[in-house]
Structures are given as C-alpha cells and as structure tokens.
Design a protein around this motif. Structure first.
Motif, PDB file in Angstrom:
ATOM      1  N   CYS A 257       1.153   4.679   6.289  1.00 16.62           N
ATOM      2  CA  CYS A 257       0.833   3.377   5.414  1.00 16.62           C
ATOM      3  C   CYS A 257       1.723   2.446   6.630  1.00 16.62           C
ATOM      4  O   CYS A 257       2.387   1.327   5.895  1.00 16.62           O
ATOM      5  CB  CYS A 257       1.281   3.063   4.216  1.00 16.62           C
ATOM      6  SG  CYS A 257       0.307   4.290   3.175  1.00 16.62           S
TER       7      CYS A 257
ATOM      8  N   THR B 290       1.121   3.904  -3.131  1.00 12.40           N
ATOM      9  CA  THR B 290       0.736   5.433  -2.944  1.00 12.40           C
ATOM     10  C   THR B 290       1.807   5.998  -3.289  1.00 12.40           C
ATOM     11  O   THR B 290       1.799   6.928  -4.211  1.00 12.40           O
ATOM     12  CB  THR B 290       0.657   5.710  -1.387  1.00 12.40           C
ATOM     13  OG1 THR B 290      -0.325   4.651  -0.904  1.00 12.40           O
ATOM     14  CG2 THR B 290       0.410   6.951  -1.080  1.00 12.40           C
TER      15      THR B 290
ATOM     16  N   GLU C 149      -6.481   6.325  -4.461  1.00 13.76           N
ATOM     17  CA  GLU C 149      -7.394   7.261  -3.478  1.00 13.76           C
ATOM     18  C   GLU C 149      -6.501   7.927  -2.552  1.00 13.76           C
ATOM     19  O   GLU C 149      -6.881   9.145  -1.982  1.00 13.76           O
ATOM     20  CB  GLU C 149      -8.291   6.112  -2.796  1.00 13.76           C
ATOM     21  CG  GLU C 149      -9.199   6.776  -1.617  1.00 13.76           C
ATOM     22  CD  GLU C 149     -10.230   7.577  -2.247  1.00 13.76           C
ATOM     23  OE1 GLU C 149     -10.785   8.424  -1.293  1.00 13.76           O
ATOM     24  OE2 GLU C 149     -10.389   7.628  -3.594  1.00 13.76           O
TER      25      GLU C 149
ATOM     26  N   VAL D  77      -3.685   5.408   7.059  1.00 15.43           N
ATOM     27  CA  VAL D  77      -4.358   4.298   6.701  1.00 15.43           C
ATOM     28  C   VAL D  77      -4.544   3.405   8.021  1.00 15.43           C
ATOM     29  O   VAL D  77      -3.435   2.934   8.274  1.00 15.43           O
ATOM     30  CB  VAL D  77      -3.720   3.583   5.470  1.00 15.43           C
ATOM     31  CG1 VAL D  77      -4.373   2.380   5.252  1.00 15.43           C
ATOM     32  CG2 VAL D  77      -3.418   4.434   4.178  1.00 15.43           C
TER      33      VAL D  77
ATOM     34  N   VAL E  60       0.714  -1.039  -0.122  1.00 13.57           N
ATOM     35  CA  VAL E  60       0.079  -0.002   0.014  1.00 13.57           C
ATOM     36  C   VAL E  60       0.860   1.149  -0.051  1.00 13.57           C
ATOM     37  O   VAL E  60       0.554   2.018  -0.630  1.00 13.57           O
ATOM     38  CB  VAL E  60      -1.134  -0.126   1.253  1.00 13.57           C
ATOM     39  CG1 VAL E  60      -1.779   1.247   1.373  1.00 13.57           C
ATOM     40  CG2 VAL E  60      -1.875  -1.144   0.943  1.00 13.57           C
TER      41      VAL E  60
ATOM     42  N   PHE F 292     -11.913  -0.829   4.902  1.00  7.39           N
ATOM     43  CA  PHE F 292     -10.727   0.166   5.107  1.00  7.39           C
ATOM     44  C   PHE F 292     -11.239   1.190   5.992  1.00  7.39           C
ATOM     45  O   PHE F 292     -12.213   1.786   5.868  1.00  7.39           O
ATOM     46  CB  PHE F 292     -10.281   0.450   3.484  1.00  7.39           C
ATOM     47  CG  PHE F 292      -9.804  -0.637   2.836  1.00  7.39           C
ATOM     48  CD1 PHE F 292      -8.370  -0.838   2.723  1.00  7.39           C
ATOM     49  CD2 PHE F 292     -10.470  -1.032   1.720  1.00  7.39           C
ATOM     50  CE1 PHE F 292      -7.881  -1.836   2.059  1.00  7.39           C
ATOM     51  CE2 PHE F 292     -10.044  -2.357   1.134  1.00  7.39           C
ATOM     52  CZ  PHE F 292      -8.535  -2.417   1.230  1.00  7.39           C
TER      53      PHE F 292
ATOM     54  N   LYS G  24     -14.009  -1.679   0.533  1.00 10.13           N
ATOM     55  CA  LYS G  24     -13.581  -3.124   0.144  1.00 10.13           C
ATOM     56  C   LYS G  24     -14.000  -3.703  -1.238  1.00 10.13           C
ATOM     57  O   LYS G  24     -13.369  -3.993  -2.002  1.00 10.13           O
ATOM     58  CB  LYS G  24     -13.734  -4.180   1.038  1.00 10.13           C
ATOM     59  CG  LYS G  24     -13.048  -4.140   2.313  1.00 10.13           C
ATOM     60  CD  LYS G  24     -13.653  -5.031   3.634  1.00 10.13           C
ATOM     61  CE  LYS G  24     -12.883  -6.300   3.429  1.00 10.13           C
ATOM     62  NZ  LYS G  24     -13.234  -7.156   4.758  1.00 10.13           N
TER      63      LYS G  24
ATOM     64  N   ILE H 285      -6.464   1.556  -4.085  1.00  6.69           N
ATOM     65  CA  ILE H 285      -6.010   2.268  -2.852  1.00  6.69           C
ATOM     66  C   ILE H 285      -5.145   3.286  -3.063  1.00  6.69           C
ATOM     67  O   ILE H 285      -5.315   4.386  -2.396  1.00  6.69           O
ATOM     68  CB  ILE H 285      -5.593   1.247  -1.796  1.00  6.69           C
ATOM     69  CG1 ILE H 285      -6.837   0.289  -1.641  1.00  6.69           C
ATOM     70  CG2 ILE H 285      -5.302   1.987  -0.587  1.00  6.69           C
ATOM     71  CD1 ILE H 285      -6.459  -1.038  -0.807  1.00  6.69           C
TER      72      ILE H 285
ATOM     73  N   ALA I 161      -6.240  -1.443   6.895  1.00  7.75           N
ATOM     74  CA  ALA I 161      -6.176  -2.101   5.281  1.00  7.75           C
ATOM     75  C   ALA I 161      -6.304  -3.532   5.419  1.00  7.75           C
ATOM     76  O   ALA I 161      -5.029  -4.372   5.272  1.00  7.75           O
ATOM     77  CB  ALA I 161      -4.710  -1.731   4.743  1.00  7.75           C
TER      78      ALA I 161
ATOM     79  N   SER J 232      -4.368  -2.568  -4.017  1.00  7.61           N
ATOM     80  CA  SER J 232      -3.225  -1.874  -3.693  1.00  7.61           C
ATOM     81  C   SER J 232      -3.292  -0.711  -4.671  1.00  7.61           C
ATOM     82  O   SER J 232      -3.165   0.283  -4.197  1.00  7.61           O
ATOM     83  CB  SER J 232      -2.002  -2.530  -3.722  1.00  7.61           C
ATOM     84  OG  SER J 232      -1.516  -3.231  -4.566  1.00  7.61           O
TER      85      SER J 232
ATOM     86  N   PHE K 241     -12.783  -1.316  -4.232  1.00  9.01           N
ATOM     87  CA  PHE K 241     -11.335  -1.270  -4.506  1.00  9.01           C
ATOM     88  C   PHE K 241     -10.948  -2.834  -4.666  1.00  9.01           C
ATOM     89  O   PHE K 241     -10.211  -3.167  -5.772  1.00  9.01           O
ATOM     90  CB  PHE K 241     -10.382  -1.018  -3.136  1.00  9.01           C
ATOM     91  CG  PHE K 241     -10.452   0.273  -2.558  1.00  9.01           C
ATOM     92  CD1 PHE K 241     -10.471   1.280  -3.543  1.00  9.01           C
ATOM     93  CD2 PHE K 241     -10.406   0.659  -1.404  1.00  9.01           C
ATOM     94  CE1 PHE K 241     -10.649   2.541  -3.116  1.00  9.01           C
ATOM     95  CE2 PHE K 241     -10.307   1.976  -0.846  1.00  9.01           C
ATOM     96  CZ  PHE K 241     -10.464   2.950  -1.794  1.00  9.01           C
TER      97      PHE K 241
ATOM     98  N   ALA L 171      -6.467  -5.985   0.641  1.00  8.14           N
ATOM     99  CA  ALA L 171      -5.611  -4.752   0.648  1.00  8.14           C
ATOM    100  C   ALA L 171      -4.614  -5.031  -0.626  1.00  8.14           C
ATOM    101  O   ALA L 171      -4.329  -4.091  -1.220  1.00  8.14           O
ATOM    102  CB  ALA L 171      -4.902  -4.391   1.790  1.00  8.14           C
TER     103      ALA L 171
END
Length: 415
Positions: free
Chosen positions: A214, A28, A403, A386, A24, A375, A74, A400, A389, A397, A77, A393
């Motif tokens: 994260c 990101t 987002e 976060v 994650v 989430f 969930k 996510i 997760a 990922s 994603f 997840a």
C-alpha cells in the motif's frame, strides 16, 4: 537471497506485512486483525508518522460515488464507504459533516454531462435534485450556473484523524508499526511457497507469510522490488490548492464542483469548505517532477528519468497535451487560475486567493498511455499490490481494507 538473508531462514516475524501507513494501509491492517483476531500484522512506513502524503494532503471530502460507472470498484467501494465513513467518524468522535454538494454547469455544452450524472446518481440510489439558477442561488448565493444538481450524501471529514484512529485500533489488536528508517523498504526477497523477507534502511529484516503493498506514490517501485512486473507505472500529478482569504470565506457555504470531463480522472477546480473551517479552492493537476514533488523546484533526477523512459508517459502526453497545457498554464499564471475559479464564483479576485499546501496524486498509467481510472489490485505469490488507489480511496478506505484482507486470506489459504 537478499544481502545474504533468505526468506526461508529463521522464524516468521509476522503473518502479514503491510507497506505504507496511509489510510488504505492502516485500514488494511485494521481489517486483517478484525477478520482473524490474533493475526500478527506489522506495518512499515518510511515517514515519521502516518498519513504524510496523499491521505493527509487532500480536500477531506467524503465522496458520494455519483461519478463512477456502475460495476466499477470505485462505485462499489465509494457507495459502501461513504455511509460507513460517516458512521466511523461518529463512533469515534472524529470531526465530520454531511453537507451535500452542488455540481454546477456553467456552459451549455456541459448540460448533457450534467444530465448523465443525474441518471447515474439515480442508478446508484444516491439522493440527487435538479436545480435551476434560482435554486442554485438559494444554496450558494455567490455561485453562478445554468443548472446544477444537489448530491445529498457528500460530506467532509478529517481523514488524518481517521487514519490515526485506524492506527490506534490496529495497535490495540496487536499490530506493530515501524516508522522512519525502520519502516523504509530497501530490498524484498520472495520465494514461492516460503514467504517473504523485507530488508529496511536500518538493516533489519522482517520475515512474513504475506506482503501487502500500500505504498501509494511508490507502489510500482515496491512491486518491482518484490520481483513483479506491474502493468502500470505511477505518474505523480501535483494538485495545487489555494484558499479564500478569511474575510471572503462567506462566498462559499459548502461544496461546489464543476461538471467533470469524463475523459480525465480529475474533477476540476472546485470549492470546498473544510470540516475545520476555511475554503479550499482547486486543485490544478500538473505533472510533478518527483514522486513527492509538492512544488515545481522539487526535482529528483532518478525518478524523473524513470518517468521519461516509460512509454506510457509520452503516449499519455501526446493524447492529452492540450488538457495538460491548460493545467500548467493555471499553475504558472495567477490570472489564469483566478479565471477558472470565476467560472463558478464570479466575485472572486486574485487578491482573495492565498497559497495552500499542495498534494501529489499517485496516478497509474499503462504502457499505452491510458490513465487508469479505477482501483487496480494485483496479486502475486504471497503478495497483494495496490497499484492504483485514486479518489475516492480515502472515502472508501474501510471497504477497500476488507477487500485486501480477503485477498490476503485467499492467498494464504485461509478462505
């Protein structure tokens, strides 16, 4: 102030600082650099490399999204992420297979829940087929059940390899990643309107416009360091796996799951043929005595004390003690664990099961004892946390990460 260093002093070292180099965190970082090329991103990770905890210690399943309620994060994603993960793996040559899976009812009381899953799958547009005992045997000759559904979009992949590829993409876009002491956060100083400064275990200070937490198993601790009061506490659950002996791997062709109990965010003991071969069996889900407690002897008194003084821990235990006792019994008793496996795979014996590496799930628990099932993202000044997760997840990922990047951009006033 943080050890005499203020977040307002000196120049900024980066635009966004991401704590955690699991799938994650690195998704990101990748999303941030794609959303706004030129964004200066730094990733901090206390381990010597990426994907050392939840990402690198799961069963490698690309989840279809069939379990998750419509409208949940969930569901959203997972449905986006499953197809996108397959495409990502194909694009970068990462081992993967879309195998489909069976969800099998072994008792009559499970049939209503199985039928509810069929309806939910159709709501989501997931290809599902109802199977009777004869059709089950056609897919999995050694599996026994009263009825089942076949879910066509489930697969397996190597999530550690996915994470390594995300790290390469982020690095190529200019992201800096610091590991070990240089990536272990010891203090955070955040000033509304002025950014964030983070001190690491090697004594360095990183100044940033925005912080993304994260940190997985340690996400609530990081949130408190930042000055926030997270609504949930992480309760670590150890997932204990076995694997079939090589000479017995023929008993399982693909992925076989029991019908889950909707009262718990766990899927039960299941059978998973991995993308690199081998058949994983499990997991149990037992409370760990440390956030990185991969075995019963691993105890960290300070972490355990924090868990035992959190009211949600005791309220959760009172509510679910019977379920938890069954999990602990299967953990401590090889015959009990074998009996759980035999519900799906009657031919298996205790001698067929060999220990495999365990994982620890960062399960968020509210003060009232509720296990957070979706989430959980929270925002503060210059910060996105976060805080839960759960599975799926890894599957989800990529969306996510996008987002989180969107929320960071909003927090910085970049749209």
């Amino acid at each position: 102030m943080m050890g005499g260093v203020s977040s307002t002093s000196g120049r900024l070292d980066c635009d966004v600082l991401v704590i955690g180099a699991g799938i994650v965190g690195l998704s990101t970082a990748h999303a941030l650099t794609r959303r706004a090329p030129g964004t200066r991103v730094t990733v901090l990770e206390k381990e010597p490399g990426p994907a050392r905890h939840q990402t690198g210690r799961n069963s490698g399943v690309i989840h279809s999204g069939i379990y998750y309620p419509p409208g949940s994060l969930k569901a959203r994603f997972a449905l986006e992420g499953a197809a996108e993960m397959v495409k990502f793996c194909a694009e970068y040559g990462i081992p993967h297979q879309v195998t489909g899976k069976l969800i099998v009812a072994t008792e009559h009381r499970e049939l209503p829940r199985l039928h509810a899953l069929i309806q939910r799958g159709r709501q989501h547009g997931i290809p599902v087929r109802e199977l009777g005992p004869v059709q089950i045997a056609e897919h999995e000759p050694h599996v026994r059940g009263l009825a089942a559904i076949h879910v066509g979009t489930t697969g397996v992949c190597d999530f550690a390899a996915v994470t390594a590829q995300l790290a390469r993409l982020a690095r190529d876009a200019g992201t800096e990643t610091r590991y070990g002491a240089a990536g272990q956060v010891t203090a955070i100083d955040r000033r509304p309107g002025r950014g964030v400064a983070v001190r690491t275990a090697d004594g360095a200070v990183v100044r940033t416009r925005a912080l993304v937490n994260c940190a997985g198993l340690h996400c609530d601790s990081i949130a408190r360091l930042a000055g926030d009061a997270p609504q949930a506490r992480i309760l670590p659950f150890r997932g204990e796996y076995s694997e079939l002996a090589p000479e017995r791997e023929h008993l399982v062709r693909g992925l076989v799951y029991p019908v889950p109990d909707p009262a718990f965010p766990f899927l039960g003991v299941h059978l998973t043929r991995g993308v690199h071969g081998g058949v994983h069996v499990g997991p149990n889900a037992v409370p760990a005595l440390a956030r990185e407690g991969y075995a019963w002897p691993t105890v960290r008194p300070a972490e355990l004390a924090g868990l035992l003084t959190h009211p949600g821990t005791w309220r959760m235990a009172r509510r679910h003690w019977r379920y938890g006792a069954g999990e602990v019994r299967r953990s401590l008793s090889r015959p009990a664990f074998t009996a759980a496996v035999q519900r799906l795979l009657p031919e298996v014996t205790a001698a067929d099961l060999r220990p495999a590496p365990a994982g620890v799930r960062a399960q968020a628990v509210l003060r009232d004892g509720t296990l957070v099932d979706d989430f959980l993202l929270a925002e503060g000044p210059h910060t996105v946390h976060v805080l839960n997760a759960p599975s799926p997840a890894a599957t989800a990922s990529l969306p996510i990460g996008r987002e989180i990047a969107r929320r960071v951009a909003g927090a910085l006033g970049d749209g």
